[in-house]
Scaffold this motif. Structure first.
Motif, PDB file in Angstrom:
ATOM      1  N   THR A 112       0.843  -1.200   0.000  1.00  0.00           N
ATOM      2  CA  THR A 112       0.000   0.000   0.000  1.00  0.00           C
ATOM      3  C   THR A 112       0.876   1.247   0.000  1.00  0.00           C
ATOM      4  O   THR A 112       0.599   2.216  -0.713  1.00  0.00           O
ATOM      5  CB  THR A 112      -0.968  -0.018   1.192  1.00  0.00           C
TER       6      THR A 112
ATOM      7  N   LYS B  18      -1.605   3.282  -2.717  1.00  0.00           N
ATOM      8  CA  LYS B  18      -3.057   3.059  -2.721  1.00  0.00           C
ATOM      9  C   LYS B  18      -3.366   1.698  -2.111  1.00  0.00           C
ATOM     10  O   LYS B  18      -2.500   0.819  -2.051  1.00  0.00           O
ATOM     11  CB  LYS B  18      -3.637   3.176  -4.122  1.00  0.00           C
ATOM     12  N   ASP B  19      -4.598   1.547  -1.644  1.00  0.00           N
ATOM     13  CA  ASP B  19      -5.061   0.278  -1.086  1.00  0.00           C
ATOM     14  C   ASP B  19      -5.292  -0.738  -2.207  1.00  0.00           C
ATOM     15  O   ASP B  19      -5.439  -0.356  -3.381  1.00  0.00           O
ATOM     16  CB  ASP B  19      -6.370   0.487  -0.325  1.00  0.00           C
ATOM     17  N   PRO B  20      -5.384  -2.029  -1.863  1.00  0.00           N
ATOM     18  CA  PRO B  20      -5.686  -3.026  -2.895  1.00  0.00           C
ATOM     19  C   PRO B  20      -7.010  -2.706  -3.595  1.00  0.00           C
ATOM     20  O   PRO B  20      -7.950  -2.200  -2.973  1.00  0.00           O
ATOM     21  CB  PRO B  20      -5.808  -4.333  -2.110  1.00  0.00           C
ATOM     22  N   ASP B  21      -7.069  -3.021  -4.881  1.00  0.00           N
ATOM     23  CA  ASP B  21      -8.293  -2.803  -5.649  1.00  0.00           C
ATOM     24  C   ASP B  21      -9.263  -3.969  -5.540  1.00  0.00           C
ATOM     25  O   ASP B  21     -10.464  -3.796  -5.728  1.00  0.00           O
ATOM     26  CB  ASP B  21      -7.943  -2.597  -7.133  1.00  0.00           C
ATOM     27  N   PHE B  22      -8.739  -5.152  -5.218  1.00  0.00           N
ATOM     28  CA  PHE B  22      -9.569  -6.351  -5.222  1.00  0.00           C
ATOM     29  C   PHE B  22      -8.968  -7.358  -4.249  1.00  0.00           C
ATOM     30  O   PHE B  22      -7.754  -7.581  -4.257  1.00  0.00           O
ATOM     31  CB  PHE B  22      -9.608  -6.931  -6.643  1.00  0.00           C
TER      32      PHE B  22
ATOM     33  N   GLU C 205      -4.993  -7.887  -4.758  1.00  0.00           N
ATOM     34  CA  GLU C 205      -4.698  -7.437  -6.119  1.00  0.00           C
ATOM     35  C   GLU C 205      -4.777  -5.918  -6.214  1.00  0.00           C
ATOM     36  O   GLU C 205      -5.676  -5.299  -5.660  1.00  0.00           O
ATOM     37  CB  GLU C 205      -5.688  -8.030  -7.124  1.00  0.00           C
ATOM     38  N   TRP C 206      -3.795  -5.363  -6.931  1.00  0.00           N
ATOM     39  CA  TRP C 206      -3.771  -3.938  -7.239  1.00  0.00           C
ATOM     40  C   TRP C 206      -3.746  -3.786  -8.754  1.00  0.00           C
ATOM     41  O   TRP C 206      -2.933  -4.435  -9.425  1.00  0.00           O
ATOM     42  CB  TRP C 206      -2.515  -3.272  -6.711  1.00  0.00           C
ATOM     43  N   GLU C 207      -4.601  -2.923  -9.310  1.00  0.00           N
ATOM     44  CA  GLU C 207      -4.472  -2.546 -10.714  1.00  0.00           C
ATOM     45  C   GLU C 207      -3.477  -1.395 -10.734  1.00  0.00           C
ATOM     46  O   GLU C 207      -3.794  -0.272 -10.358  1.00  0.00           O
ATOM     47  CB  GLU C 207      -5.805  -2.142 -11.321  1.00  0.00           C
TER      48      GLU C 207
ATOM     49  N   SER D 153      -3.896   0.771 -15.954  1.00  0.00           N
ATOM     50  CA  SER D 153      -5.044   0.159 -16.609  1.00  0.00           C
ATOM     51  C   SER D 153      -4.674  -1.180 -17.254  1.00  0.00           C
ATOM     52  O   SER D 153      -3.793  -1.254 -18.106  1.00  0.00           O
ATOM     53  CB  SER D 153      -5.594   1.118 -17.663  1.00  0.00           C
TER      54      SER D 153
ATOM     55  N   TRP E  34      -2.139  -5.828 -13.461  1.00  0.00           N
ATOM     56  CA  TRP E  34      -2.443  -6.177 -12.078  1.00  0.00           C
ATOM     57  C   TRP E  34      -1.268  -6.828 -11.374  1.00  0.00           C
ATOM     58  O   TRP E  34      -0.628  -7.719 -11.923  1.00  0.00           O
ATOM     59  CB  TRP E  34      -3.620  -7.140 -12.054  1.00  0.00           C
TER      60      TRP E  34
ATOM     61  N   GLN F 129      -0.602  -9.159  -8.152  1.00  0.00           N
ATOM     62  CA  GLN F 129      -1.284 -10.058  -7.233  1.00  0.00           C
ATOM     63  C   GLN F 129      -0.295 -10.534  -6.180  1.00  0.00           C
ATOM     64  O   GLN F 129       0.834 -10.886  -6.515  1.00  0.00           O
ATOM     65  CB  GLN F 129      -1.827 -11.276  -7.984  1.00  0.00           C
TER      66      GLN F 129
END
Length: 128
Positions: free
Chosen positions: A22, A27-31, A39-41, A44, A47, A49
């Motif tokens: 993070t 930023k925080d994980p996206d998923f 997972e972070w994007e 675009s 990703w 993981q």
């Protein structure tokens, strides 16, 4: 035809990894599909993981992220993540300068910066 990318790193402590990445990615994980997996994007369609494993038997990467100011990125991770080994490299036949360093699990991460700022801006414009 390829249209997305993922890279998975193994970590031994998912909560420590969540905190560390993070800060690294700002930023925080996206998923979070399930326990032990984040997972972070990063950009675009690309990703990162993280999968929690009992032991990391191999090293992953490097995963390098393009930045506009490599020196500023270097100072930030040295200060906030206590990175000790962060040397910036250049070669006359490579259009970027880069640096690679390990996360706490030995996965290889880094940043790169275009030397030609016009080319850098063109690449950024293409991604919009």
């Amino acid at each position: 035809m390829m249209f997305e990318m993922t890279i998975r790193f193994a970590v031994t402590d998912i909560e420590k990894a969540r905190s560390w990445y993070t800060i690294f990615l700002q930023k925080d994980p996206d998923f979070i599909p399930h326990a032990g997996f984040l997972e972070w994007e990063v950009v675009s369609g690309c990703w990162l993981q993280l999968a929690e494993k009992a032991e990391t038997e191999y090293r992953n990467g490097p995963l390098r992220l393009g930045v506009r100011n490599l020196e500023a990125a270097r100072e930030r991770v040295i200060e906030k993540l206590d990175i000790q080994d962060f040397d910036i490299h250049m070669r006359s036949d490579v259009p970027v300068k880069w640096a690679t360093f390990p996360d706490p699990w030995g996965n290889q991460l880094g940043y790169y910066e275009y030397l030609d700022k016009e080319e850098e801006q063109n690449r950024i414009n293409q991604l919009k």
